[in-house]
Each structure stands twice: as structure tokens, then as C-alpha cells.
Design an enzyme around this catalytic site. Structure first.
Site, PDB file in Angstrom:
ATOM      1  N   SER A 199       6.045  -9.346   4.510  1.00  0.00           N
ATOM      2  CA  SER A 199       6.025  -8.773   3.158  1.00  0.00           C
ATOM      3  C   SER A 199       7.179  -9.295   2.313  1.00  0.00           C
ATOM      4  CB  SER A 199       6.129  -7.253   3.238  1.00  0.00           C
ATOM      5  OG  SER A 199       6.196  -6.700   1.950  1.00  0.00           O
TER       6      SER A 199
ATOM      7  N   TYR B  57      10.563   0.033   6.149  1.00  0.00           N
ATOM      8  CA  TYR B  57       9.395  -0.872   6.108  1.00  0.00           C
ATOM      9  C   TYR B  57       9.878  -2.330   6.065  1.00  0.00           C
ATOM     10  CZ  TYR B  57       5.139  -3.116   4.275  1.00  0.00           C
ATOM     11  OH  TYR B  57       4.062  -3.937   4.082  1.00  0.00           O
TER      12      TYR B  57
HETATM   13  N1  LIG Z   1      -0.972  -4.306   0.244  1.00  0.00           N
HETATM   14  C1  LIG Z   1       0.202  -4.843   0.018  1.00  0.00           C
HETATM   15  O1  LIG Z   1       0.713  -4.791  -1.131  1.00  0.00           O
HETATM   16  C2  LIG Z   1       0.948  -5.550   1.120  1.00  0.00           C
HETATM   17  C3  LIG Z   1       2.076  -6.313   0.765  1.00  0.00           C
HETATM   18  C4  LIG Z   1       2.767  -6.971   1.771  1.00  0.00           C
HETATM   19  C5  LIG Z   1       2.364  -6.873   3.085  1.00  0.00           C
HETATM   20  N2  LIG Z   1       1.274  -6.115   3.400  1.00  0.00           N
HETATM   21  C6  LIG Z   1       0.897  -6.047   4.809  1.00  0.00           C
HETATM   22  O2  LIG Z   1      -0.434  -6.477   4.936  1.00  0.00           O
HETATM   23  C7  LIG Z   1      -0.986  -5.963   6.142  1.00  0.00           C
HETATM   24  C8  LIG Z   1      -2.384  -5.412   5.869  1.00  0.00           C
HETATM   25  O3  LIG Z   1      -2.278  -4.272   5.041  1.00  0.00           O
HETATM   26  P1  LIG Z   1      -3.243  -4.003   3.801  1.00  0.00           P
HETATM   27  O4  LIG Z   1      -2.409  -4.101   2.571  1.00  0.00           O
HETATM   28  O5  LIG Z   1      -4.471  -4.799   3.915  1.00  0.00           O
HETATM   29  O6  LIG Z   1      -3.525  -2.427   3.988  1.00  0.00           O
HETATM   30  P2  LIG Z   1      -4.768  -1.619   4.571  1.00  0.00           P
HETATM   31  O7  LIG Z   1      -5.966  -1.838   3.734  1.00  0.00           O
HETATM   32  O8  LIG Z   1      -4.252  -0.228   4.729  1.00  0.00           O
HETATM   33  O9  LIG Z   1      -5.009  -2.278   5.994  1.00  0.00           O
HETATM   34  C9  LIG Z   1      -4.199  -1.982   7.098  1.00  0.00           C
HETATM   35  C10 LIG Z   1      -4.963  -2.337   8.353  1.00  0.00           C
HETATM   36  O10 LIG Z   1      -4.116  -2.076   9.476  1.00  0.00           O
HETATM   37  C11 LIG Z   1      -4.887  -1.375  10.434  1.00  0.00           C
HETATM   38  N3  LIG Z   1      -4.044  -0.544  11.283  1.00  0.00           N
HETATM   39  C12 LIG Z   1      -3.144   0.399  10.945  1.00  0.00           C
HETATM   40  N4  LIG Z   1      -2.612   0.957  12.034  1.00  0.00           N
HETATM   41  C13 LIG Z   1      -3.202   0.363  13.106  1.00  0.00           C
HETATM   42  C14 LIG Z   1      -3.086   0.500  14.502  1.00  0.00           C
HETATM   43  N5  LIG Z   1      -2.270   1.396  15.074  1.00  0.00           N
HETATM   44  N6  LIG Z   1      -3.858  -0.294  15.290  1.00  0.00           N
HETATM   45  C15 LIG Z   1      -4.708  -1.184  14.758  1.00  0.00           C
HETATM   46  N7  LIG Z   1      -4.856  -1.373  13.432  1.00  0.00           N
HETATM   47  C16 LIG Z   1      -4.110  -0.603  12.625  1.00  0.00           C
HETATM   48  C17 LIG Z   1      -5.882  -0.541   9.638  1.00  0.00           C
HETATM   49  O11 LIG Z   1      -7.053  -0.296  10.433  1.00  0.00           O
HETATM   50  P3  LIG Z   1      -7.436   1.092  11.142  1.00  0.00           P
HETATM   51  O12 LIG Z   1      -6.835   2.191  10.324  1.00  0.00           O
HETATM   52  O13 LIG Z   1      -8.934   1.061  11.112  1.00  0.00           O
HETATM   53  O14 LIG Z   1      -6.873   0.981  12.519  1.00  0.00           O
HETATM   54  C18 LIG Z   1      -6.225  -1.501   8.517  1.00  0.00           C
HETATM   55  O15 LIG Z   1      -7.278  -2.348   8.893  1.00  0.00           O
HETATM   56  C19 LIG Z   1       0.021  -4.931   6.646  1.00  0.00           C
HETATM   57  O16 LIG Z   1       0.780  -5.483   7.696  1.00  0.00           O
HETATM   58  C20 LIG Z   1       0.898  -4.676   5.443  1.00  0.00           C
HETATM   59  O17 LIG Z   1       2.171  -4.250   5.804  1.00  0.00           O
HETATM   60  C21 LIG Z   1       0.552  -5.466   2.450  1.00  0.00           C
END
Ligand SMILES: NC(=O)c1ccc[n+]([C@@H]2O[C@H](COP(=O)([O-])OP(=O)(O)OC[C@H]3O[C@@H](n4cnc5c(N)ncnc54)[C@H](OP(=O)(O)O)[C@@H]3O)[C@@H](O)[C@H]2O)c1
Length: 246
Positions: A141, A154
């Protein structure tokens, strides 16, 4: 080999960046193996990818459980004979000042964001070594690049993974393993839904994400770009954020 024909496992594939990456890579000819806890969503995604002519399979993965990552990697090898890429994407965010002492939230972030990646490495590395090639892609991130209040823990988890991958890279100069850390800025996903308890703050943050955030497909394209390089070319770090993000 480019994306066409590659076997790619993706954690956190049930929504957001993981889901977009699964769709994008499958549309470009990769076989994708999807892991997350919400299997109803994974099953729907597999059906949609296959209906569009792609190849996908899924299994329930909780990244805090090492055996689940082993099952994900085993599924790739059993079904497709190999694993070319593991995208360690699953992540959670809890936003609050450190002084709020959200000990439970801290543990969840360490367990999913850090240990979840380590569990993936433990499962995938032996396969990569056996094959003589493999690629670890992690989604970290911009929170770790520009540290801001309320995101200290985080950001710490994301920078722990960044450090881990750089150390692994330095230990892996035999030409077998490629490592990449992707740093997205604001992306319109569900991440914020569980990040804040206060409904008013959550709504404000959600609105901010909706106004500023980029589509998760943009990150999927970045992941495709790093995978698509020839095997002797490693993109170590890639930052991708909204043009208007400060
Ligand atoms: N959105 C942003 O602005 C942003 C910015 C920088 C980095 N990121 C990073 O991008 C990545 C994806 O996040 P996203 O933004 O796409 O959010 P999201 O839509 O909430 O997706 C998060 C994913 O992680 C999975 N997850 C959470 N806990 C888990 C566990 N214990 N075991 C297996 N899977 C798990 C969830 O699936 P289930 O709940 O079905 O398990 C979901 O598929 C994350 O690492 C996040 O930190 C996001």
C-alpha cells in the site's frame, strides 16, 4: 511464456482488487486459482470466468491458517501441473489512532496482512524451487510510503511485507524466484467497510474513497504488467494511485 497459459493463484479473490485481477488475468489466458473465505462469491466468479471462456477454480482459504494456503497451492499443482505466480492480495484494514488501543484490530491486521503472506510463501516456495521458476506478487500500500495518522499499524503491516520481500529477493538471486510488491493508493473496493466502527466516520471515508479512488481493474492491469515480463526481468516495486491523490 507471458500471461497466456500461466497458472496464477490469488488470495482475497472474492472482492475488490483480487476479484478484478482474477477476471483480468483469466481474460488474458491465465488459469486462475481463487482463494478467500466467502466461497459463494468465489463460486459465482468461477462460473462467470468460465462462461466468458476462461479457466478458473476456487477453494476456501483463510490466510491465517497455513494449511489453507497449502491447499490453494496443491489445487494449482493437482489441477494444472504447476504454479507460476502467487498473488498475495488478501488484506484487512482497521483505521484508528494508536492511542485508541484497538488491540483486536492490530492482531487481525498482523495475522492477515503479514502472517497470511508468510503462509503463502511457505506453501509456494518449495513448488517454485522444484519447478525452477516462480513469482510472488504482494499487494502492499501507499500507506507504507506516506505515513498518515490513524494508519500506523496498517502501514506497519504493509511495510513489514515490503521488507520481507526485499530480504527474500536478496536471498534468491539464482534466477528462480521473482518478487514484486505492488503499492496501490485509494482503490474503490470493500476494504473500508470493516475498517472503521463509527458509522459517521465510515460514511465520510467511504465517500472519500468513492470520490477519489481508482477502479480495481487499474491495479489488476498493473499486476498483469509485472507478471507479463520475461522471466529474467523482475519489477520489484510498483506504485499505482489516483492522479489526484496527495
Ligand atoms: N482499496 C484500497 O484503497 C487499497 C489500497 C492499498 C492496498 N490495498 C490492499 O489491497 C488488498 C485487497 O483489498 P481490497 O481493497 O480489494 O479490499 P476488499 O474488497 O475488502 O478485498 C479484501 C479481500 O481479502 C480477503 N480476506 C480478508 N481476510 C481474509 C482472510 N483471513 N483469509 C482470506 N482472505 C481474506 C477478502 O475475502 P473474504 O472476506 O471472502 O475472505 C477479500 O477478498 C489488501 O491487501 C489491501 O490492504 C487496498
Amino acid at each position: 511464456m507471458t500471461i497466456q497459459g500461466k497458472v496464477v493463484a490469488i488470495t482475497g479473490a472474492s472482492s475488490g482488487i483480487g476479484e478484478a485481477t482474477a477476471r483480468h488475468l483469466a481474460a488474458h489466458g491465465a488459469s486462475v486459482i481463487l482463494g478467500a473465505r466467502r466461497t459463494d462469491r468465489l463460486d459465482r466468479l468461477v462460473t462467470e470466468i468460465e462462461a466468458a471462456g476462461g479457466t478458473a477454480t476456487a477453494t476456501r482459504v483463510d490466510v491465517t491458517t497455513p494449511a489453507d494456503l497449502q491447499s490453494l497451492v496443491d489445487l494449482a499443482v493437482e489441477r494444472f501441473g504447476r504454479l507460476d505466480v502467487l498473488v498475495g492480495n488478501a488484506g484487512v484494514s482497521r483505521i484508528s489512532p494508536v492511542a485508541d488501543l484497538d488491540v483486536e484490530g492490530w492482531s487481525a491486521m498482523v495475522d492477515v496482512n503479514v502472517k497470511g503472506i508468510l503462509h503463502g510463501i511457505a506453501a509456494a516456495l518449495p513448488v517454485f524451487t522444484r519447478q525452477g521458476s516462480g513469482h510472488l506478487v504482494t499487494v502492499v500500500s501507499t500507506s507504507g510510503l506516506k505515513i498518515v495518522p490513524t494508519q500506523a499499524v496498517y502501514a506497519g503491516t504493509k511495510n513489514a511485507v515490503r521488507t520481507l520481500l526485499e530480504g527474500l529477493r536478496q536471498e534468491s538471486t539464482t534466477g528462480v524466484l521473482r518478487t514484486t510488491s505492488i503499492s496501490p493508493g485509494y482503490v474503490r473496493t470493500e476494504l473500508i467497510d470493516n475498517a472503521v466502527d463509527d458509522p459517521a466516520v465510515r460514511e465520510r471515508t467511504r465517500q472519500h474513497m468513492a470520490d477519489l479512488g481508482i477502479d480495481p481493474t487499474a491495479v489488476a492491469r498493473a499486476i498483469a504488467f509485472v507478471i507479463d515480463q520475461p522471466h529474467d526481468v523482475e519489477i520489484g516495486d510498483l506504485t499505482i494511485r489516483p492522479t489526484r491523490q496527495g
